[in-house]
Design a protein around this motif. Structure first.
Motif, mmCIF file in Angstrom:
data_model
loop_
_atom_site.group_PDB
_atom_site.id
_atom_site.type_symbol
_atom_site.label_atom_id
_atom_site.label_comp_id
_atom_site.label_asym_id
_atom_site.label_seq_id
_atom_site.Cartn_x
_atom_site.Cartn_y
_atom_site.Cartn_z
ATOM 1 N N GLY A 98 26.556 39.764 37.655
ATOM 2 C CA GLY A 98 25.528 40.392 36.826
ATOM 3 C C GLY A 98 26.108 41.471 35.932
ATOM 4 N N HIS A 99 27.001 42.275 36.486
ATOM 5 C CA HIS A 99 27.638 43.327 35.701
ATOM 6 C C HIS A 99 28.514 42.744 34.598
ATOM 7 N N PHE A 100 29.173 41.629 34.907
ATOM 8 C CA PHE A 100 30.029 40.955 33.932
ATOM 9 C C PHE A 100 29.224 40.529 32.706
ATOM 10 N N ILE A 101 28.093 39.894 32.942
ATOM 11 C CA ILE A 101 27.264 39.400 31.840
ATOM 12 C C ILE A 101 26.758 40.552 30.974
ATOM 13 N N HIS A 102 26.285 41.611 31.593
ATOM 14 C CA HIS A 102 25.716 42.708 30.816
ATOM 15 C C HIS A 102 26.786 43.522 30.072
ATOM 16 N N THR A 103 27.960 43.644 30.663
ATOM 17 C CA THR A 103 29.046 44.333 29.961
ATOM 18 C C THR A 103 29.463 43.540 28.736
ATOM 19 N N ALA A 104 29.498 42.221 28.876
ATOM 20 C CA ALA A 104 29.876 41.361 27.754
ATOM 21 C C ALA A 104 28.856 41.450 26.622
ATOM 22 N N ARG A 105 27.578 41.361 26.935
ATOM 23 C CA ARG A 105 26.572 41.368 25.878
ATOM 24 C C ARG A 105 26.473 42.738 25.194
ATOM 25 N N ARG A 106 26.770 43.802 25.938
ATOM 26 C CA ARG A 106 26.765 45.140 25.328
ATOM 27 C C ARG A 106 27.990 45.356 24.446
ATOM 28 N N ASN A 107 29.068 44.645 24.742
ATOM 29 C CA ASN A 107 30.321 44.768 23.984
ATOM 30 C C ASN A 107 30.907 46.173 24.037
ATOM 31 N N LEU A 108 31.063 46.682 25.256
ATOM 32 C CA LEU A 108 31.803 47.935 25.413
ATOM 33 C C LEU A 108 33.280 47.690 25.124
ATOM 34 N N ASP A 109 33.966 48.711 24.661
ATOM 35 C CA ASP A 109 35.399 48.598 24.361
ATOM 36 C C ASP A 109 36.194 48.760 25.652
ATOM 37 N N ILE A 110 36.127 47.730 26.478
ATOM 38 C CA ILE A 110 36.796 47.696 27.779
ATOM 39 C C ILE A 110 37.570 46.388 27.884
ATOM 40 N N THR A 111 38.745 46.443 28.463
ATOM 41 C CA THR A 111 39.519 45.236 28.739
ATOM 42 C C THR A 111 39.336 44.866 30.205
ATOM 43 N N TYR A 112 38.957 43.619 30.462
ATOM 44 C CA TYR A 112 38.748 43.159 31.831
ATOM 45 C C TYR A 112 39.790 42.088 32.156
ATOM 46 N N ILE A 113 40.711 42.421 33.061
ATOM 47 C CA ILE A 113 41.774 41.518 33.490
ATOM 48 C C ILE A 113 41.388 40.938 34.851
ATOM 49 N N ILE A 114 41.272 39.606 34.905
ATOM 50 C CA ILE A 114 40.816 38.951 36.137
ATOM 51 C C ILE A 114 41.960 38.165 36.765
ATOM 52 N N HIS A 115 42.310 38.513 37.993
ATOM 53 C CA HIS A 115 43.330 37.796 38.760
ATOM 54 C C HIS A 115 42.622 36.614 39.431
ATOM 55 N N ASN A 116 42.771 35.441 38.886
ATOM 56 C CA ASN A 116 41.984 34.290 39.322
ATOM 57 C C ASN A 116 42.834 33.362 40.189
ATOM 58 N N ASN A 117 42.790 33.595 41.507
ATOM 59 C CA ASN A 117 43.561 32.729 42.419
ATOM 60 C C ASN A 117 42.696 31.677 43.101
ATOM 61 N N GLN A 118 41.437 31.585 42.702
ATOM 62 C CA GLN A 118 40.526 30.550 43.189
ATOM 63 C C GLN A 118 40.349 30.554 44.712
ATOM 64 N N ILE A 119 40.439 31.764 45.277
ATOM 65 C CA ILE A 119 40.305 31.884 46.741
ATOM 66 C C ILE A 119 40.014 33.348 47.064
ATOM 67 N N TYR A 120 39.402 33.620 48.191
ATOM 68 C CA TYR A 120 39.313 34.992 48.699
ATOM 69 C C TYR A 120 40.565 35.232 49.538
ATOM 70 N N GLY A 121 41.519 35.955 49.001
ATOM 71 C CA GLY A 121 42.786 36.142 49.676
ATOM 72 C C GLY A 121 42.782 37.250 50.714
ATOM 73 N N LEU A 122 42.170 38.405 50.377
ATOM 74 C CA LEU A 122 42.236 39.551 51.279
ATOM 75 C C LEU A 122 41.519 39.272 52.596
ATOM 76 N N THR A 123 40.473 38.446 52.548
ATOM 77 C CA THR A 123 39.728 38.106 53.761
ATOM 78 C C THR A 123 40.181 36.776 54.361
ATOM 79 N N LYS A 124 41.371 36.343 53.953
ATOM 80 C CA LYS A 124 42.114 35.275 54.630
ATOM 81 C C LYS A 124 41.653 33.849 54.333
ATOM 82 N N GLY A 125 41.256 33.604 53.052
ATOM 83 C CA GLY A 125 41.205 32.228 52.616
ATOM 84 C C GLY A 125 39.882 31.500 52.569
ATOM 85 N N GLN A 126 38.779 32.192 52.203
ATOM 86 C CA GLN A 126 37.520 31.486 52.003
ATOM 87 C C GLN A 126 37.424 31.006 50.551
#
Length: 284
Positions: A98-126
């Protein structure tokens, strides 16, 4: 890059894609000649967000999924800062959607870097919101595996209104340059980084990505200002995965639309000439 070092040593698994992103981030700061004291890094919770512990700049490691609202607060309090938000696919596309969508539509001058490993790593692989259909994990077991349709981050960013959208990989030699481009863009920038998780995702490996990714600038007459073409190409996933700058455009930022920020930052303003007593009487 030595100025960015902290006393802490990264605790990611050996071979983790976060190391490549960490190195590229430091290179990007160097390329842009950013002053660490004018840089604010906001992260969520997860393996990716531990990067805040290893970078000597202003940084906040906030709640799970709440990266972007905190980054928004930092940017509005002092819009002269370079604000970079960073987190994982679970953090941003799960609780943080939800926050992602609203930040995008507002167009704040923020850079969002997403580490996309397609898994929940810290909680061991869900399975995460970006896990492919059929992904086998301890919570999505065989034979069917993951049955939820995965989120395509690039598609989502384009549809939500981000004004700069790119994708790279943790092993991409051009990753630092991509980060620098995203930070230089005035508006909401989204960089989806395909990042292998060597401990819990044994499908989407370095080799798996290497065999599939291709650069958008190799497509005939690809124009990143063409929104329709960008949205069409963004849907590709599987045997061929495009990387590069999908789209960029100029649109007035949220901060530039606020008269309260026209003269100076909020942190430099006082309440001296604001009739707070009238508001207090109204609320009494």
């Amino acid at each position: 890059m030595d100025a960015l070092k902290t006393q802490y040593v990264p605790t990611w698994c050996a071979g983790c894609g976060n190391f490549g992103i960490f190195t590229a981030f430091k290179k990007a700061v160097s390329l842009l000649a950013l002053d660490p004291e004018q840089l604010a890094l906001v992260t969520g919770i997860g393996c990716s967000s531990k990067i805040a512990q290893y970078l000597n700049t202003y940084r906040i490691e906030t709640l799970h999924g709440r990266t972007l609202p905190v980054a928004t607060g930092v940017k509005l309090a002092n819009h002269q800062l370079t604000v970079i938000a960073e987190g994982g696919d679970g953090d941003g596309m799960g609780l943080g959607m939800g926050h992602f969508i609203h930040t995008a539509r507002r167009n704040l001058d923020i850079t969002y870097i997403i580490h996309n490993n397609q898994i929940y790593g810290l909680t061991k692989g869900q399975a995460s919101p970006t896990s492919d259909l059929g992904t086998i994990t301890k919570f999505t077991p065989a034979p069917q595996g993951n049955v939820e349709q995965p989120i395509n981050i690039v598609q989502m960013a384009l549809q939500a209104g981000a004004t700069w959208v790119g994708r790279s990989t943790a092993a991409d030699p051009q990753l630092a340059d991509m980060m620098a481009q995203a930070v230089k863009h005035k508006g909401f920038s989204v960089l989806d980084i395909l990042q292998p998780c060597v401990s819990f995702n044994h499908v989407n490996t370095y080799k798996w990505y290497q065999d599939r990714v291709y650069r958008l600038d190799t497509l005939p007459e690809y124009n990143p200002e063409d929104y329709a073409r960008a949205t069409s190409v963004a849907g590709q996933w599987g045997d061929k995965i495009p990387i590069g700058v999908f789209y960029h455009t100029e649109r007035r930022t949220f901060e530039d639309s606020l008269p309260q920020l026209a003269n100076t930052t909020l942190v430099k303003q006082t309440l001296e000439n604001i009739p707070v007593s009238l508001l207090m009487d109204e609320l009494a």
